[in-house]
Write a protein that holds these residues in place. Structure first.
Motif, PDB file in Angstrom:
ATOM      1  N   UNK A   1       0.824  -1.202   0.000  1.00  0.00           N
ATOM      2  CA  UNK A   1       0.000   0.000   0.000  1.00  0.00           C
ATOM      3  C   UNK A   1       0.861   1.255   0.000  1.00  0.00           C
ATOM      4  N   UNK A   2       1.898   1.271   0.844  1.00  0.00           N
ATOM      5  CA  UNK A   2       2.745   2.459   0.959  1.00  0.00           C
ATOM      6  C   UNK A   2       4.128   2.060   1.441  1.00  0.00           C
ATOM      7  N   UNK A   3       5.136   2.779   0.955  1.00  0.00           N
ATOM      8  CA  UNK A   3       6.511   2.544   1.382  1.00  0.00           C
ATOM      9  C   UNK A   3       7.098   3.883   1.823  1.00  0.00           C
ATOM     10  N   UNK A   4       7.661   3.912   3.018  1.00  0.00           N
ATOM     11  CA  UNK A   4       8.326   5.103   3.533  1.00  0.00           C
ATOM     12  C   UNK A   4       9.748   4.736   3.941  1.00  0.00           C
ATOM     13  N   UNK A   5      10.655   5.702   3.797  1.00  0.00           N
ATOM     14  CA  UNK A   5      11.976   5.590   4.405  1.00  0.00           C
ATOM     15  C   UNK A   5      11.821   6.241   5.768  1.00  0.00           C
TER      16      UNK A   5
END
Length: 94
Positions: A47-51
């Motif tokens: 759904x979502x990828x964050x660093x």
């Protein structure tokens, strides 16, 4: 926004830095991280990828969905998968 990417930074009431998250494209993850997610969470949708960076963590925060379940997976720089939280969504809340 930082460098054209959505970013959030969190501080406590005293102004101490707690966390920085920068949204990244799924394709920007290293192949070894993507493959590990694909193998361990086969059938789940990213759904979502964050660093994400905190005083104790530096790596990818990946939100996965499957039916009414959402899983947040933290992948450290040494590519160890750690399940941080599992949230079961109630269809009545949508």
């Amino acid at each position: 926004m930082f460098d054209g990417k959505p970013m959030t930074v969190a501080f406590d009431n005293e102004g101490t830095w707690l966390e920085t998250e920068t949204e990244v494209c799924c394709k920007s993850m290293p192949d070894v991280v993507y493959k590990a997610i694909f193998i361990q969470f086969n059938g789940w949708e990213i759904d979502e990828v964050d660093w994400a960076e905190t005083p104790d963590f530096k790596g990818y925060e990946i939100e996965l969905e499957k039916e009414d379940t959402e899983v947040e997976v933290l992948v450290t720089e040494d590519d160890k998968l750690t399940i941080e939280e599992v949230v079961v969504e109630d269809d009545d809340d949508e």
